[in-house]
Write an enzyme that holds these catalytic residues in place. Structure first.
Site, mmCIF file in Angstrom:
data_model
loop_
_atom_site.group_PDB
_atom_site.id
_atom_site.type_symbol
_atom_site.label_atom_id
_atom_site.label_comp_id
_atom_site.label_asym_id
_atom_site.label_seq_id
_atom_site.Cartn_x
_atom_site.Cartn_y
_atom_site.Cartn_z
ATOM 1 N N HIS A 18 74.083 55.336 51.372
ATOM 2 C CA HIS A 18 73.098 55.895 51.057
ATOM 3 C C HIS A 18 72.182 54.986 50.221
ATOM 4 C CE1 HIS A 18 75.084 59.878 51.650
ATOM 5 N NE2 HIS A 18 73.704 60.357 52.004
ATOM 6 N N GLU A 32 68.511 58.850 52.914
ATOM 7 C CA GLU A 32 69.340 59.667 53.710
ATOM 8 C C GLU A 32 69.143 59.129 55.193
ATOM 9 O OE1 GLU A 32 71.480 62.018 53.422
ATOM 10 O OE2 GLU A 32 71.440 63.074 51.425
ATOM 11 N N HIS A 43 79.348 65.789 54.792
ATOM 12 C CA HIS A 43 79.549 64.764 55.557
ATOM 13 C C HIS A 43 81.062 65.065 55.868
ATOM 14 C CE1 HIS A 43 76.810 62.862 52.762
ATOM 15 N NE2 HIS A 43 76.209 62.591 53.742
ATOM 16 N N GLU A 54 70.777 60.168 58.602
ATOM 17 C CA GLU A 54 72.013 60.964 59.123
ATOM 18 C C GLU A 54 71.827 61.393 60.616
ATOM 19 O OE1 GLU A 54 73.455 62.685 54.910
ATOM 20 O OE2 GLU A 54 72.453 64.259 56.119
ATOM 21 N N GLU A 113 81.412 75.682 48.895
ATOM 22 C CA GLU A 113 80.172 75.685 48.270
ATOM 23 C C GLU A 113 79.775 77.208 48.039
ATOM 24 O OE1 GLU A 113 76.706 73.478 49.295
ATOM 25 O OE2 GLU A 113 78.018 71.648 49.973
ATOM 26 N N CYS A 121 75.310 71.712 53.455
ATOM 27 C CA CYS A 121 75.529 70.611 54.071
ATOM 28 C C CYS A 121 76.247 69.182 53.631
ATOM 29 C CB CYS A 121 74.002 69.898 54.520
ATOM 30 S SG CYS A 121 73.115 69.930 53.001
ATOM 31 N N HIS A 140 74.899 57.627 59.212
ATOM 32 C CA HIS A 140 76.134 58.223 59.283
ATOM 33 C C HIS A 140 76.172 59.818 59.773
ATOM 34 C CE1 HIS A 140 74.207 58.798 55.415
ATOM 35 N NE2 HIS A 140 74.753 59.903 55.027
#
Length: 177
Positions: free
Chosen positions: A25, A111, A68, A113, A86, A66, A31
């Site tokens: 980041h 970010e 990874h 992504e 979460e 959200c 990523h």
């Protein structure tokens, strides 16, 4: 505590390596990521307000969850895992599209992504993890569109980018009871 690694990818989502999450980041390297959008049986979208302590986006509103995938973990497995971590529930998820974005966020982070977008439906009890989530709320799609137009600073960068595509998908595919 071991640092979380993210999967670095090509613009076509081919894995090209792994890197510590914060370093990726800081450098803005592309990523793999995912975003989960949850609707109730009436077609309202579940939003979460990110916990104040998050490394970026604290107290901003966004989609259900959200994150990874871990190296060696499929995106589908990661989406289900993170939803449970979460918001405290499981529900079937379906990937409906993917998109790439690059956006500067707080704390000098970037970010960048390749974001796999999943949808699901849930009407049961939500048990938010207060280390991750400050609040949750269901909203009508039309109300969200207006809120995004009038108060975009209340939402995360990726939510603002994904919402128009989610809204189009919802209008074509969602049948409210």
């Amino acid at each position: 505590m071991q640092e979380q690694k993210v999967i670095l990818v090509s613009p076509q989502d081919d894995e090209i390596g792994v890197m510590e999450k914060m370093e990726a980041h800081q450098k803005g390297l592309l990523h793999r990521a995912f975003s989960v959008f949850i609707f109730d049986k009436n077609g309202r979208m579940l939003l979460q307000q990110r916990a104040a302590e998050k490394y970026h986006g604290g107290l901003l509103w966004t989609n259900a969850c959200c994150s990874h995938p871990y190296p060696g973990e499929s995106v589908e497995e990661a989406a289900a895992r993170r939803l449970k971590e979460e918001l405290g529930f499981n529900t079937p998820l379906k990937e409906i599209f993917a998109f790439t974005y690059k956006a500067g966020v707080e704390n000098g982070l970037i970010e960048h992504e390749y974001d796999h977008v999943f949808v699901g439906e849930f009407d049961g009890e939500i048990k938010p993890n207060n280390k991750e989530v400050a609040a949750v709320a269901y909203h009508e799609i039309e109300d969200l569109a207006l809120m995004l137009k009038e108060q975009p600073s209340l939402f995360t960068a990726w939510f603002k980018l994904a919402f128009p595509q989610i809204e189009k998908w919802w209008k074509k595919n969602y049948v409210a009871v």
